[in-house]
Design a protein around this motif. Sequence first.
Motif, PDB file in Angstrom:
ATOM      1  N   LEU A   4       0.835  -1.210   0.000  1.00  0.00           N
ATOM      2  CA  LEU A   4       0.000   0.000   0.000  1.00  0.00           C
ATOM      3  C   LEU A   4       0.862   1.249   0.000  1.00  0.00           C
ATOM      4  O   LEU A   4       0.582   2.211  -0.725  1.00  0.00           O
ATOM      5  N   GLN A   5       1.941   1.242   0.797  1.00  0.00           N
ATOM      6  CA  GLN A   5       2.817   2.409   0.841  1.00  0.00           C
ATOM      7  C   GLN A   5       3.521   2.616  -0.500  1.00  0.00           C
ATOM      8  O   GLN A   5       3.728   3.753  -0.926  1.00  0.00           O
ATOM      9  N   SER A   6       3.896   1.521  -1.164  1.00  0.00           N
ATOM     10  CA  SER A   6       4.529   1.642  -2.479  1.00  0.00           C
ATOM     11  C   SER A   6       3.568   2.244  -3.494  1.00  0.00           C
ATOM     12  O   SER A   6       3.939   3.125  -4.278  1.00  0.00           O
ATOM     13  N   ASP A   7       2.323   1.762  -3.488  1.00  0.00           N
ATOM     14  CA  ASP A   7       1.309   2.336  -4.379  1.00  0.00           C
ATOM     15  C   ASP A   7       1.065   3.804  -4.038  1.00  0.00           C
ATOM     16  O   ASP A   7       0.881   4.639  -4.929  1.00  0.00           O
ATOM     17  N   ALA A  11       1.475   7.176  -6.322  1.00  0.00           N
ATOM     18  CA  ALA A  11       0.373   8.139  -6.453  1.00  0.00           C
ATOM     19  C   ALA A  11       0.814   9.524  -6.003  1.00  0.00           C
ATOM     20  O   ALA A  11       0.474  10.538  -6.631  1.00  0.00           O
ATOM     21  N   ALA A  12       1.581   9.587  -4.908  1.00  0.00           N
ATOM     22  CA  ALA A  12       2.049  10.881  -4.395  1.00  0.00           C
ATOM     23  C   ALA A  12       2.939  11.576  -5.408  1.00  0.00           C
ATOM     24  O   ALA A  12       2.847  12.802  -5.599  1.00  0.00           O
ATOM     25  N   ARG A  13       3.822  10.829  -6.059  1.00  0.00           N
ATOM     26  CA  ARG A  13       4.706  11.439  -7.067  1.00  0.00           C
ATOM     27  C   ARG A  13       3.894  12.027  -8.211  1.00  0.00           C
ATOM     28  O   ARG A  13       4.168  13.144  -8.680  1.00  0.00           O
ATOM     29  N   HIS A 239      -7.813   2.965  -5.700  1.00  0.00           N
ATOM     30  CA  HIS A 239      -7.488   2.841  -7.124  1.00  0.00           C
ATOM     31  C   HIS A 239      -6.010   2.500  -7.279  1.00  0.00           C
ATOM     32  O   HIS A 239      -5.211   3.345  -7.725  1.00  0.00           O
ATOM     33  N   PRO A 240      -5.596   1.299  -6.919  1.00  0.00           N
ATOM     34  CA  PRO A 240      -4.171   0.946  -6.990  1.00  0.00           C
ATOM     35  C   PRO A 240      -3.586   1.051  -8.395  1.00  0.00           C
ATOM     36  O   PRO A 240      -2.376   1.233  -8.555  1.00  0.00           O
TER      37      PRO A 240
END
Length: 310
Positions: A4-7, A11-13, A239-240
């Motif tokens: 989840l943190q990787s996704d 998304a943050a980038r 929305h992964p």
Amino acid sequence: MTSLQSDAARAARVVCIFFMSYVHLHFFVLAGATFPITDIIVVNTFSRSSVPLLSVLSGYLMVGFFARRPYTQAVMSRGRSLIVPMAIWNLIACILFGFTYPIWDALIAATDESKLVYLSFLRDLFILSLFVPVLIVWARNAPKSFALCIFVYYVSGWSNFVIFRPQIVFFFNLGILFALYPQPMPRNSRVIALIGIIGAIVWQLFFPELSGFYFDNLYLRPVTAFGFWVLALWIAAKHPDFGRFDKTAFAFFLTHGVIFTLVGSIYSRLPALHTIPIYYTVWILTPLISYAAIYLLWPLSGRLGRAITA
């Protein structure tokens, strides 16, 4: 880092780089076309999340990056992924829009901002990468003094020829601390983030004269970065597949200054379109269309594109 943190990181980038681009959307200025509320919300609030959040993510990821590689290999990899693309796109900007001197600053921001000013961010990240092993040892052995020193440096606002932006130092090292000492998200984080961002917008609307250095660095940047991380976690959970847009986020970051300048050059030569509604529409849509175009076209660049974006 969990799945989840990787996704969420991807998304943050995407979100941060997209909103950050509005800061550099300085094409043809139309008399009377001022949009203070939009500027406050999009440029002065949402876009402020980019440097802190991207710096935190960089510092966080560098702990594992250097742990898995010999120091020389890690530094060479960072140089190839940060300095080489930076030099290439600054050179392209110089060729298109005129050279600035000294050339070593124009291309790699050796002692001053580069031709494309926003790319100097990559230079600061690279400089910090050189010290990652030392920073990790310090943060492990004396986390309190480490945190105090990076905070004092941050609020000092001391920009120098080594590091241009003190906020990058603070948030990059904050990422190192988060990697070494993981912290859970606070309860009701969405509510906290929403209240914080609304507060930032309201403050700037009603107290613009008090929205200076300390408001920007002690409230606005941390609050917006936290808010966008909360948003990124929500996007990743719901929305992964949104993370697929991250594959061209760096390409958009590198190229958007050149694209926006070309758009402005073309728009300035079309006086029939110089009305406030059209100007505002072009201003809003240019980053979105540019990102979509990069997403669709960049994969066609093949090995050359991969080499440029490292």
